[in-house]
Design an enzyme around this catalytic site. Sequence first.
Site, PDB file in Angstrom:
ATOM      1  N   SER A  76      59.990  86.453  11.734  1.00 35.65           N
ATOM      2  CA  SER A  76      59.960  87.916  11.856  1.00 35.65           C
ATOM      3  C   SER A  76      58.983  88.296  12.957  1.00 35.65           C
ATOM      4  O   SER A  76      57.940  87.650  13.094  1.00 35.65           O
ATOM      5  CB  SER A  76      59.481  88.591  10.559  1.00 35.65           C
ATOM      6  OG  SER A  76      59.406  89.996  10.747  1.00 35.65           O
ATOM      7  N   TYR A 146      58.943  97.268   9.196  1.00 38.47           N
ATOM      8  CA  TYR A 146      58.381  95.966   8.785  1.00 38.47           C
ATOM      9  C   TYR A 146      58.068  95.999   7.285  1.00 38.47           C
ATOM     10  O   TYR A 146      58.484  95.109   6.535  1.00 38.47           O
ATOM     11  CB  TYR A 146      57.112  95.707   9.586  1.00 38.47           C
ATOM     12  CG  TYR A 146      56.464  94.361   9.344  1.00 38.47           C
ATOM     13  CD1 TYR A 146      57.084  93.179   9.733  1.00 38.47           C
ATOM     14  CD2 TYR A 146      55.199  94.280   8.751  1.00 38.47           C
ATOM     15  CE1 TYR A 146      56.459  91.947   9.533  1.00 38.47           C
ATOM     16  CE2 TYR A 146      54.575  93.052   8.564  1.00 38.47           C
ATOM     17  CZ  TYR A 146      55.206  91.894   8.950  1.00 38.47           C
ATOM     18  OH  TYR A 146      54.588  90.678   8.758  1.00 38.47           O
TER      19      TYR A 146
END
Length: 317
Positions: A76, A146
């Site tokens: 990520s 996020y």
Amino acid sequence: MKRILVTGAAGFLGSHLCERLIREGHQVIGMDNLLTGNLRNIEHLMKLPEFDFYHYDVTRYVYVPGPLDFIFHFASPASPADYLKMPIHTLKVGSMGTHHLLGLAKSKGAGLMIASTSEVYGDPLEHPQHEDYWGNVNPVGPRGVYDEAKRFQEALTMAYHNTHGMDTKIARIFNTYGPRMRPGDGRALPTFFIQALRGEDLTVYGDGSQTRSFCYVDDLIEGIYRLMQSDYHLPVNLGNPEEITVKTLAEEIIKITGSNSGIIYKPLPVDDPRQRQPDISTARKVLGWEPRVGLSEGLHRTLEYFKTYTQQELIHT
Ligand code: UDP
């Protein structure tokens, strides 16, 4: 010996994790789409027979031939600057990527750990943050891409654990630092190091009174490794409770680099958490783990890496 898949293998944490797993005698498949990762982080592993690398994006269906014992989903974008630049991809790797990897783990009978984050607590109203705290996240703010991806990732992982009885783990990782952090990833620590080493002023956002708690990477990886071996399925905070203001961090970095840099103040980003400190009582109890490297020692170890980086940068420019 286990056969283990690590996503985000060319990233900061992923590369340290691959290294540790190989050192423990495991066979490792590293996967990365190289969006924020860098092959330089794993070039020393590429030569090893215990390591394979797949250049692949886990937001697409993931296929890995052969048996798998464990999966670490560490892929990520992870710095605020990165996920602001790649908001949709950040959401997809946390949601669709996690779904694909849980499906893969299920079909292989493998365990799986997700790299969750202190960002699930948002701008926390409880301090320090214990795993029982549910957080204060703005879903439509800039950090929401996020934070909510990671919260969804936790929910999906627990659902697979509860529904299919899978061996899953949730590591809530707090600010971590050390060699191989990407210079220019926009985060405070690498930014301050590079600025100090170049003799530029350090850019502190807001008045610098916001706090973070920084964990040295080797300590973090030790916690991750112990969590893999445990049979604990609820979230575990992993971080160093040594809390410091961002301004003090900037001053420390100026001191240890011996720089003449000053500090300049810039606006505080939207939804920037005011304070952050992990309550690590769960990790202490369940894993017998706590960090060993203090901030001062960790910063000195990290300095060597950034020094080499800025020297190479000078050679190439
Ligand atoms: N920060 C700063 N100057 C910078 C980069 C970041 O003062 O050049 C601040 C940022 O606003 C935050 C803290 O440092 O309060 C830590 O930011 P970072 O991007 O490292 O990660 P975060 O913990 O916010 O995810």
